[in-house]
Design an enzyme around this catalytic site. Structure first.
Site, PDB file in Angstrom:
ATOM      1  N   GLU A 134      -7.046 -19.880   3.615  1.00 26.19           N
ATOM      2  CA  GLU A 134      -7.527 -18.615   3.056  1.00 26.19           C
ATOM      3  C   GLU A 134      -6.621 -18.211   1.888  1.00 26.19           C
ATOM      4  O   GLU A 134      -5.452 -18.621   1.821  1.00 26.19           O
ATOM      5  CB  GLU A 134      -7.476 -17.587   4.196  1.00 26.19           C
ATOM      6  CG  GLU A 134      -8.248 -16.356   4.178  1.00 26.19           C
ATOM      7  CD  GLU A 134      -9.482 -16.113   3.364  1.00 26.19           C
ATOM      8  OE1 GLU A 134      -9.619 -16.643   2.248  1.00 26.19           O
ATOM      9  OE2 GLU A 134     -10.294 -15.308   3.828  1.00 26.19           O
ATOM     10  N   ASP A 135      -7.161 -17.416   0.985  1.00 30.48           N
ATOM     11  CA  ASP A 135      -6.327 -16.933  -0.122  1.00 30.48           C
ATOM     12  C   ASP A 135      -5.397 -15.810   0.328  1.00 30.48           C
ATOM     13  O   ASP A 135      -4.222 -15.787   0.005  1.00 30.48           O
ATOM     14  CB  ASP A 135      -7.200 -16.488  -1.311  1.00 30.48           C
ATOM     15  CG  ASP A 135      -8.275 -15.470  -0.925  1.00 30.48           C
ATOM     16  OD1 ASP A 135      -8.422 -15.152   0.270  1.00 30.48           O
ATOM     17  OD2 ASP A 135      -8.989 -14.999  -1.836  1.00 30.48           O
ATOM     18  N   ASP A 166      -5.718  -9.677   4.465  1.00 31.85           N
ATOM     19  CA  ASP A 166      -5.554  -8.276   4.089  1.00 31.85           C
ATOM     20  C   ASP A 166      -5.667  -7.432   5.370  1.00 31.85           C
ATOM     21  O   ASP A 166      -4.694  -7.268   6.093  1.00 31.85           O
ATOM     22  CB  ASP A 166      -6.626  -7.962   3.038  1.00 31.85           C
ATOM     23  CG  ASP A 166      -6.520  -6.574   2.450  1.00 31.85           C
ATOM     24  OD1 ASP A 166      -5.424  -5.995   2.484  1.00 31.85           O
ATOM     25  OD2 ASP A 166      -7.533  -6.059   1.936  1.00 31.85           O
ATOM     26  N   PHE A 226      -3.547  -4.624  -5.249  1.00 31.71           N
ATOM     27  CA  PHE A 226      -4.703  -5.488  -5.453  1.00 31.71           C
ATOM     28  C   PHE A 226      -4.292  -6.621  -6.387  1.00 31.71           C
ATOM     29  O   PHE A 226      -3.976  -6.397  -7.558  1.00 31.71           O
ATOM     30  CB  PHE A 226      -5.881  -4.717  -6.049  1.00 31.71           C
ATOM     31  CG  PHE A 226      -7.145  -5.527  -6.044  1.00 31.71           C
ATOM     32  CD1 PHE A 226      -7.934  -5.605  -4.908  1.00 31.71           C
ATOM     33  CD2 PHE A 226      -7.524  -6.246  -7.176  1.00 31.71           C
ATOM     34  CE1 PHE A 226      -9.081  -6.390  -4.894  1.00 31.71           C
ATOM     35  CE2 PHE A 226      -8.670  -7.028  -7.167  1.00 31.71           C
ATOM     36  CZ  PHE A 226      -9.446  -7.095  -6.022  1.00 31.71           C
ATOM     37  N   ASP A 233      -9.989 -12.932  -7.451  1.00 32.04           N
ATOM     38  CA  ASP A 233     -10.794 -12.415  -8.562  1.00 32.04           C
ATOM     39  C   ASP A 233     -10.745 -10.899  -8.689  1.00 32.04           C
ATOM     40  O   ASP A 233     -10.373 -10.189  -7.762  1.00 32.04           O
ATOM     41  CB  ASP A 233     -12.254 -12.821  -8.358  1.00 32.04           C
ATOM     42  CG  ASP A 233     -12.895 -12.066  -7.187  1.00 32.04           C
ATOM     43  OD1 ASP A 233     -12.300 -12.061  -6.091  1.00 32.04           O
ATOM     44  OD2 ASP A 233     -13.975 -11.474  -7.370  1.00 32.04           O
ATOM     45  N   ARG A 283     -10.079 -15.743 -11.741  1.00 35.24           N
ATOM     46  CA  ARG A 283      -9.600 -16.643 -10.681  1.00 35.24           C
ATOM     47  C   ARG A 283      -8.714 -17.737 -11.271  1.00 35.24           C
ATOM     48  O   ARG A 283      -7.879 -18.307 -10.583  1.00 35.24           O
ATOM     49  CB  ARG A 283     -10.786 -17.312  -9.978  1.00 35.24           C
ATOM     50  CG  ARG A 283     -11.649 -16.366  -9.150  1.00 35.24           C
ATOM     51  CD  ARG A 283     -12.622 -17.188  -8.318  1.00 35.24           C
ATOM     52  NE  ARG A 283     -13.719 -16.395  -7.793  1.00 35.24           N
ATOM     53  CZ  ARG A 283     -13.670 -15.678  -6.658  1.00 35.24           C
ATOM     54  NH1 ARG A 283     -12.582 -15.663  -5.943  1.00 35.24           N
ATOM     55  NH2 ARG A 283     -14.722 -14.999  -6.256  1.00 35.24           N
TER      56      ARG A 283
HETATM   57  P1  5GP Z   1      -9.671  -9.034   5.026  1.00 35.47           P
HETATM   58  O1  5GP Z   1     -10.885  -9.354   5.830  1.00 35.47           O
HETATM   59  O2  5GP Z   1      -8.401  -9.681   5.516  1.00 35.47           O
HETATM   60  O3  5GP Z   1      -9.507  -7.550   4.835  1.00 35.47           O
HETATM   61  O4  5GP Z   1      -9.955  -9.515   3.565  1.00 35.47           O
HETATM   62  C1  5GP Z   1      -9.945 -10.798   3.161  1.00 35.47           C
HETATM   63  C2  5GP Z   1     -10.671 -10.969   1.850  1.00 35.47           C
HETATM   64  O5  5GP Z   1     -10.655  -9.781   1.013  1.00 35.47           O
HETATM   65  C3  5GP Z   1      -9.929 -12.010   1.057  1.00 35.47           C
HETATM   66  O6  5GP Z   1     -10.397 -13.302   1.378  1.00 35.47           O
HETATM   67  C4  5GP Z   1     -10.240 -11.611  -0.373  1.00 35.47           C
HETATM   68  O7  5GP Z   1     -11.470 -12.171  -0.752  1.00 35.47           O
HETATM   69  C5  5GP Z   1     -10.385 -10.106  -0.333  1.00 35.47           C
HETATM   70  N1  5GP Z   1      -9.141  -9.438  -0.770  1.00 35.47           N
HETATM   71  C6  5GP Z   1      -8.280  -8.768   0.014  1.00 35.47           C
HETATM   72  N2  5GP Z   1      -7.238  -8.306  -0.703  1.00 35.47           N
HETATM   73  C7  5GP Z   1      -7.450  -8.709  -1.981  1.00 35.47           C
HETATM   74  C8  5GP Z   1      -6.697  -8.553  -3.200  1.00 35.47           C
HETATM   75  O8  5GP Z   1      -5.628  -7.948  -3.284  1.00 35.47           O
HETATM   76  N3  5GP Z   1      -7.244  -9.132  -4.309  1.00 35.47           N
HETATM   77  C9  5GP Z   1      -8.430  -9.808  -4.287  1.00 35.47           C
HETATM   78  N4  5GP Z   1      -8.845 -10.328  -5.452  1.00 35.47           N
HETATM   79  N5  5GP Z   1      -9.137  -9.978  -3.162  1.00 35.47           N
HETATM   80  C10 5GP Z   1      -8.661  -9.433  -2.014  1.00 35.47           C
END
Ligand code: 5GP
Length: 187
Positions: A110-111, A114, A163, A170, A176
């Protein structure tokens, strides 16, 4: 430290948080750790590196070149309901795997973790498909935003609650391909 990238947004330029040299060093370390662990596991040819579209693509492409195993790659697409800033916790699979993962050693890539909802859902879903093992590798983690406890087996960097963008992440599908990780400077 690498020279600052030659392109950026003209309006509200991103502030560099993690430079490309630091990313490369960390990705190499993660690849070495993954190689050692999966060799010790005797995973052989049964390792599947599973990328979450689209944010993990750049990270995954670099990471797999530091994993010295005859692995396979596959991808899964997800969407979360709700607006972009407030996570609803409801996750939908928009594109599924091309092959079963039963008896495979699956490494989910995963990237960013969050709130944790996305990987929590994916790990539960993938777990029902009877993999031989299931681990998580995330480039980034924002612990301040955590709503779901998620164990990250291989983590690149812990970051503050900003963020971030670049190296796969992105803003409205753009940027990206920035070679570093920056953040949006909010006033
Ligand atoms: P989660 O389900 O953990 O809240 O969110 C995961 C997804 O939210 C990540 O795979 C990503 O796509 C998006 N996301 C969360 N934080 C960021 C951020 O700081 N920047 C970007 N570009 N995407 C984020």
């Amino acid at each position: 430290m690498a020279a600052p990238p030659s392109w950026n947004r003209e309006k509200d330029p991103f502030v560099e948080l993690i430079g490309s040299d630091a990313i490369t060093r960390r990705v190499a370390e993660l690849g070495a750790a993954i190689t050692a662990d999966y060799k010790a596991l005797g995973a052989g040819e049964d390792v599947v590196v599973l990328g979450v579209l689209k944010g993990s693509v750049i990270f995954l492409a670099d990471l797999v070149r530091y994993i010295e195993l005859p692995l396979a790659m596959d991808f899964i697409g997800v969407a979360s309901y709700g607006d972009a800033t407030v996570s609803s916790g409801v996750v939908q699979i928009t594109q599924d795997l091309t092959k079963p993962i039963e008896h495979k050693h699956v490494l989910l890539v995963e990237d960013i973790v969050d709130t944790g909802h996305t990987v929590h859902y994916l790990l539960e879903n993938l777990g029902t498909r009877k993999p031989a093992s299931l681990k998580l590798c995330s480039l980034l983690h924002k612990p301040d935003r955590s709503e779901r406890a998620v164990h990250i087996d291989y983590l690149g960097f812990t970051i503050p609650n900003k963020f971030v963008v670049g190296y796969g992440l992105d803003v409205a599908q753009r940027y990206r391909n920035l070679p570093y990780i920056g953040y949006v400077n909010q006033p």
